[in-house]
Design a protein around this motif. Structure first.
Motif, PDB file in Angstrom:
ATOM      1  N   THR A  63     -19.469  -0.185 -34.538  1.00 52.38           N
ATOM      2  CA  THR A  63     -19.953  -1.313 -33.746  1.00 52.38           C
ATOM      3  C   THR A  63     -20.738  -2.286 -34.614  1.00 52.38           C
ATOM      4  O   THR A  63     -20.568  -3.513 -34.518  1.00 52.38           O
ATOM      5  N   ARG A  64     -21.589  -1.749 -35.470  1.00 52.55           N
ATOM      6  CA  ARG A  64     -22.346  -2.610 -36.387  1.00 52.55           C
ATOM      7  C   ARG A  64     -21.407  -3.342 -37.331  1.00 52.55           C
ATOM      8  O   ARG A  64     -21.555  -4.552 -37.570  1.00 52.55           O
ATOM      9  N   TYR A  65     -20.439  -2.643 -37.849  1.00 52.52           N
ATOM     10  CA  TYR A  65     -19.466  -3.226 -38.778  1.00 52.52           C
ATOM     11  C   TYR A  65     -18.684  -4.354 -38.116  1.00 52.52           C
ATOM     12  O   TYR A  65     -18.538  -5.450 -38.674  1.00 52.52           O
ATOM     13  N   ARG A  66     -18.208  -4.124 -36.915  1.00 49.46           N
ATOM     14  CA  ARG A  66     -17.415  -5.137 -36.213  1.00 49.46           C
ATOM     15  C   ARG A  66     -18.265  -6.346 -35.812  1.00 49.46           C
ATOM     16  O   ARG A  66     -17.735  -7.436 -35.616  1.00 49.46           O
ATOM     17  N   GLY A  67     -19.571  -6.141 -35.684  1.00 50.74           N
ATOM     18  CA  GLY A  67     -20.441  -7.231 -35.264  1.00 50.74           C
ATOM     19  C   GLY A  67     -20.846  -8.175 -36.387  1.00 50.74           C
ATOM     20  O   GLY A  67     -21.500  -9.190 -36.135  1.00 50.74           O
ATOM     21  N   ILE A  68     -20.483  -7.856 -37.623  1.00 53.36           N
ATOM     22  CA  ILE A  68     -20.832  -8.705 -38.766  1.00 53.36           C
ATOM     23  C   ILE A  68     -19.727  -9.728 -38.970  1.00 53.36           C
ATOM     24  O   ILE A  68     -18.556  -9.370 -39.140  1.00 53.36           O
ATOM     25  N   SER A  69     -20.091 -11.010 -38.965  1.00 58.44           N
ATOM     26  CA  SER A  69     -19.080 -12.068 -39.025  1.00 58.44           C
ATOM     27  C   SER A  69     -18.670 -12.417 -40.445  1.00 58.44           C
ATOM     28  O   SER A  69     -17.518 -12.797 -40.686  1.00 58.44           O
ATOM     29  N   HIS A  70     -19.577 -12.287 -41.403  1.00 61.91           N
ATOM     30  CA  HIS A  70     -19.262 -12.689 -42.773  1.00 61.91           C
ATOM     31  C   HIS A  70     -18.362 -11.635 -43.433  1.00 61.91           C
ATOM     32  O   HIS A  70     -18.724 -10.451 -43.477  1.00 61.91           O
ATOM     33  N   HIS A 113     -17.563 -10.814 -46.534  1.00 60.42           N
ATOM     34  CA  HIS A 113     -18.111 -10.044 -47.661  1.00 60.42           C
ATOM     35  C   HIS A 113     -19.120  -9.014 -47.170  1.00 60.42           C
ATOM     36  O   HIS A 113     -19.118  -7.854 -47.615  1.00 60.42           O
ATOM     37  N   ALA A 114     -19.989  -9.420 -46.241  1.00 59.03           N
ATOM     38  CA  ALA A 114     -20.994  -8.496 -45.714  1.00 59.03           C
ATOM     39  C   ALA A 114     -20.338  -7.353 -44.938  1.00 59.03           C
ATOM     40  O   ALA A 114     -20.762  -6.195 -45.026  1.00 59.03           O
ATOM     41  N   ARG A 115     -19.270  -7.664 -44.188  1.00 60.87           N
ATOM     42  CA  ARG A 115     -18.552  -6.615 -43.455  1.00 60.87           C
ATOM     43  C   ARG A 115     -17.955  -5.606 -44.426  1.00 60.87           C
ATOM     44  O   ARG A 115     -18.041  -4.389 -44.218  1.00 60.87           O
ATOM     45  N   SER A 116     -17.342  -6.118 -45.491  1.00 63.25           N
ATOM     46  CA  SER A 116     -16.731  -5.242 -46.478  1.00 63.25           C
ATOM     47  C   SER A 116     -17.779  -4.371 -47.158  1.00 63.25           C
ATOM     48  O   SER A 116     -17.560  -3.183 -47.405  1.00 63.25           O
ATOM     49  N   GLU A 117     -18.947  -4.955 -47.446  1.00 60.64           N
ATOM     50  CA  GLU A 117     -20.029  -4.224 -48.102  1.00 60.64           C
ATOM     51  C   GLU A 117     -20.502  -3.068 -47.227  1.00 60.64           C
ATOM     52  O   GLU A 117     -20.714  -1.948 -47.705  1.00 60.64           O
ATOM     53  N   ILE A 118     -20.683  -3.339 -45.938  1.00 56.05           N
ATOM     54  CA  ILE A 118     -21.117  -2.288 -45.013  1.00 56.05           C
ATOM     55  C   ILE A 118     -20.065  -1.194 -44.902  1.00 56.05           C
ATOM     56  O   ILE A 118     -20.364   0.005 -44.981  1.00 56.05           O
ATOM     57  N   LEU A 119     -18.813  -1.585 -44.710  1.00 57.38           N
ATOM     58  CA  LEU A 119     -17.734  -0.609 -44.561  1.00 57.38           C
ATOM     59  C   LEU A 119     -17.643   0.301 -45.777  1.00 57.38           C
ATOM     60  O   LEU A 119     -17.651   1.540 -45.654  1.00 57.38           O
ATOM     61  N   ARG A 120     -17.544  -0.289 -46.951  1.00 57.85           N
ATOM     62  CA  ARG A 120     -17.313   0.507 -48.152  1.00 57.85           C
ATOM     63  C   ARG A 120     -18.512   1.375 -48.520  1.00 57.85           C
ATOM     64  O   ARG A 120     -18.338   2.503 -48.990  1.00 57.85           O
ATOM     65  N   SER A 121     -19.722   0.884 -48.290  1.00 53.65           N
ATOM     66  CA  SER A 121     -20.897   1.701 -48.596  1.00 53.65           C
ATOM     67  C   SER A 121     -21.019   2.878 -47.639  1.00 53.65           C
ATOM     68  O   SER A 121     -21.343   4.000 -48.048  1.00 53.65           O
ATOM     69  N   ARG A 122     -20.728   2.661 -46.353  1.00 52.40           N
ATOM     70  CA  ARG A 122     -20.823   3.761 -45.388  1.00 52.40           C
ATOM     71  C   ARG A 122     -19.719   4.792 -45.595  1.00 52.40           C
ATOM     72  O   ARG A 122     -19.955   6.004 -45.480  1.00 52.40           O
ATOM     73  N   VAL A 123     -18.521   4.329 -45.921  1.00 57.84           N
ATOM     74  CA  VAL A 123     -17.434   5.276 -46.197  1.00 57.84           C
ATOM     75  C   VAL A 123     -17.731   6.060 -47.470  1.00 57.84           C
ATOM     76  O   VAL A 123     -17.528   7.281 -47.527  1.00 57.84           O
ATOM     77  N   ALA A 124     -18.235   5.388 -48.503  1.00 57.80           N
ATOM     78  CA  ALA A 124     -18.601   6.086 -49.733  1.00 57.80           C
ATOM     79  C   ALA A 124     -19.667   7.146 -49.460  1.00 57.80           C
ATOM     80  O   ALA A 124     -19.591   8.272 -49.980  1.00 57.80           O
ATOM     81  N   LEU A 125     -20.670   6.794 -48.651  1.00 61.75           N
ATOM     82  CA  LEU A 125     -21.708   7.760 -48.289  1.00 61.75           C
ATOM     83  C   LEU A 125     -21.091   8.987 -47.640  1.00 61.75           C
ATOM     84  O   LEU A 125     -21.421  10.138 -47.991  1.00 61.75           O
ATOM     85  N   ARG A 126     -20.197   8.789 -46.686  1.00 62.11           N
ATOM     86  CA  ARG A 126     -19.578   9.908 -45.987  1.00 62.11           C
ATOM     87  C   ARG A 126     -18.734  10.772 -46.933  1.00 62.11           C
ATOM     88  O   ARG A 126     -18.775  12.006 -46.859  1.00 62.11           O
ATOM     89  N   LEU A 127     -17.975  10.126 -47.813  1.00 59.98           N
ATOM     90  CA  LEU A 127     -17.126  10.894 -48.724  1.00 59.98           C
ATOM     91  C   LEU A 127     -17.958  11.721 -49.708  1.00 59.98           C
ATOM     92  O   LEU A 127     -17.637  12.878 -49.990  1.00 59.98           O
ATOM     93  N   VAL A 128     -19.028  11.135 -50.223  1.00 56.79           N
ATOM     94  CA  VAL A 128     -19.874  11.865 -51.157  1.00 56.79           C
ATOM     95  C   VAL A 128     -20.573  13.031 -50.462  1.00 56.79           C
ATOM     96  O   VAL A 128     -20.581  14.164 -50.965  1.00 56.79           O
ATOM     97  N   LEU A 129     -21.169  12.768 -49.297  1.00 53.10           N
ATOM     98  CA  LEU A 129     -21.850  13.853 -48.588  1.00 53.10           C
ATOM     99  C   LEU A 129     -20.868  14.948 -48.178  1.00 53.10           C
ATOM    100  O   LEU A 129     -21.210  16.138 -48.205  1.00 53.10           O
TER     101      LEU A 129
END
Length: 256
Positions: A46-53, A55-71
Motif C-alpha cells: 500500500t505504501r509502495y503504490r501510494g508513492i507517485s514519483h 524513482h522513489a517507488r522503485s527505491e522503496i520496492l527494491r530496498s524492501r525486497v532486498a531486506l526480505r531476501l537477506v533476512l
C-alpha cells in the motif's frame, strides 16, 4: 573505530555485524531480481503504490525486497512469509522470529540501500547522499550542539556535516527512539586521524560500550552504523552471498 573484516560464509554472533550494500539503480543487482512487489506485505505494498514519483517507488520496492531476501537467508524461510512489527517510533523488528536474538536496521538514499544485521544487540544504520549547495547550516543550528556547530564553522566542510548527520541518526536508530527528539541527544566530535566519535549528552561521556563504523559507498554518499556492543567486527556482504538461497526465498507460498 572497530575492526573491518571479510567473510564469505554467513555466520552471526554478538561480536559480528554484517553490512549489506545493495545497489538500487538496477532491477537485478548482482543477478538478484529486486522488482518483486509480490514479496511485500499488504502494508508495504500500500505504501509502495501510494508513492507517485517513479524513482522513489522503485527505491522503496527494491530496498524492501532486498531486506526480505537477506533476512530470509538468515531465517531459512521464504521472503514473503516474514512479518514485521514496529515500535512506537517506527523502528522495525521481526514479528515472528525463530531467531529471537536477530537484530537489523535498514536505510536507503540515492542509488544505495544499506542493511546491518547482528545478533543480541540493537543496531542502527544510516546512509545519505550529499546534496551539493544545500544550506546545511540551518539544520546544524536546529539539531546540532553548540560544539558541533562550532566544529562545522571552523572546518567549513560540507561532507563533514553529512558524516555527523548519519552518525547521529544511526545512534538514534540503535536506541529505537524518536528521531527529531534524539538528534540533539548525541554529540559528534573529531578523533585523532579524522574519524568521528559520538557521545551521549545525557550521560556526559562517550557512548559506553558502543562500536562505530563509518564509510563512503561512493564519493557522494556517506554512511554510518552504530551497535550497542564493543568490540565487534564489521563484515561487508553483498547479494551474491545469498544467490543460492534466493531461488527458494523468492518463491511464492504454495496454496494449501
Amino acid at each position: 573505530m572497530s575492526e573491518l573484516a571479510n567473510e564469505a560464509v554467513p555466520g552471526l554472533s554478538a561480536k559480528v555485524v554484517h553490512l549489506w550494500k545493495i545497489p538500487l539503480a538496477e532491477s537485478a543487482p548482482q543477478g538478484i531480481d529486486l522488482d518483486l512487489p509480490e514479496l511485500m506485505a499488504a502494508d508495504e505494498f500500500t505504501r509502495y503504490r501510494g508513492i507517485s514519483h517513479p524513482h522513489a517507488r522503485s527505491e522503496i520496492l527494491r530496498s524492501r525486497v532486498a531486506l526480505r531476501l537477506v533476512l530470509a537467508s538468515y531465517l531459512e524461510c521464504q521472503a514473503n512469509t516474514i512479518s514485521f512489527s514496529y515500535n512506537e517510533y517506527g523502528k522495525p523488528e521481526l514479528a515472528e522470529n525463530k531467531l529471537p536474538n536477530l537484530h537489523f536496521n535498514l536505510s536507503h538514499s540515492g542509488d544505495y540501500c544499506v542493511l546491518a544485521v547482528t545478533a543480541e544487540h540493537e543496531v542502527g544504520i544510516e546512509i545519505e547522499r550529499c546534496q551539493a549547495g544545500r544550506d546545511y547550516t540551518a539544520l546544524a543550528q536546529r539539531f546540532f550542539s553548540v560544539a558541533e556547530h562550532q566544529l562545522l564553522e571552523s572546518m567549513a566542510d560540507e561532507v563533514l556535516f553529512y558524516r555527523m548527520w548519519v552518525l547521529k541518526e544511526a545512534a538514534v536508530k540503535s536506541m529505537g527512539i524518536r528521531l527529531l527528539a534524539g538528534l540533539d541527544r548525541f554529540e559528534c566530535f573529531v578523533l585523532p586521524g579524522g574519524s568521528l566519535g559520538i557521545k551521549d549528552r545525557l550521560q556526559q561521556q562517550a557512548a559506553p560500550g558502543w562500536s562505530i563504523y563509518q564509510w563512503q559507498p561512493d564519493r557522494d554518499t556517506v554512511a554510518a552504523v552504530v551497535v550497542k556492543n564493543s568490540p565487534v567486527a564489521f563484515i561487508k556482504r553483498n547479494l551474491q552471498d545469498i544467490s543460492r538461497h534466493v531461488q527458494h526465498a523468492a518463491r511464492p507460498v504454495e496454496p494449501v
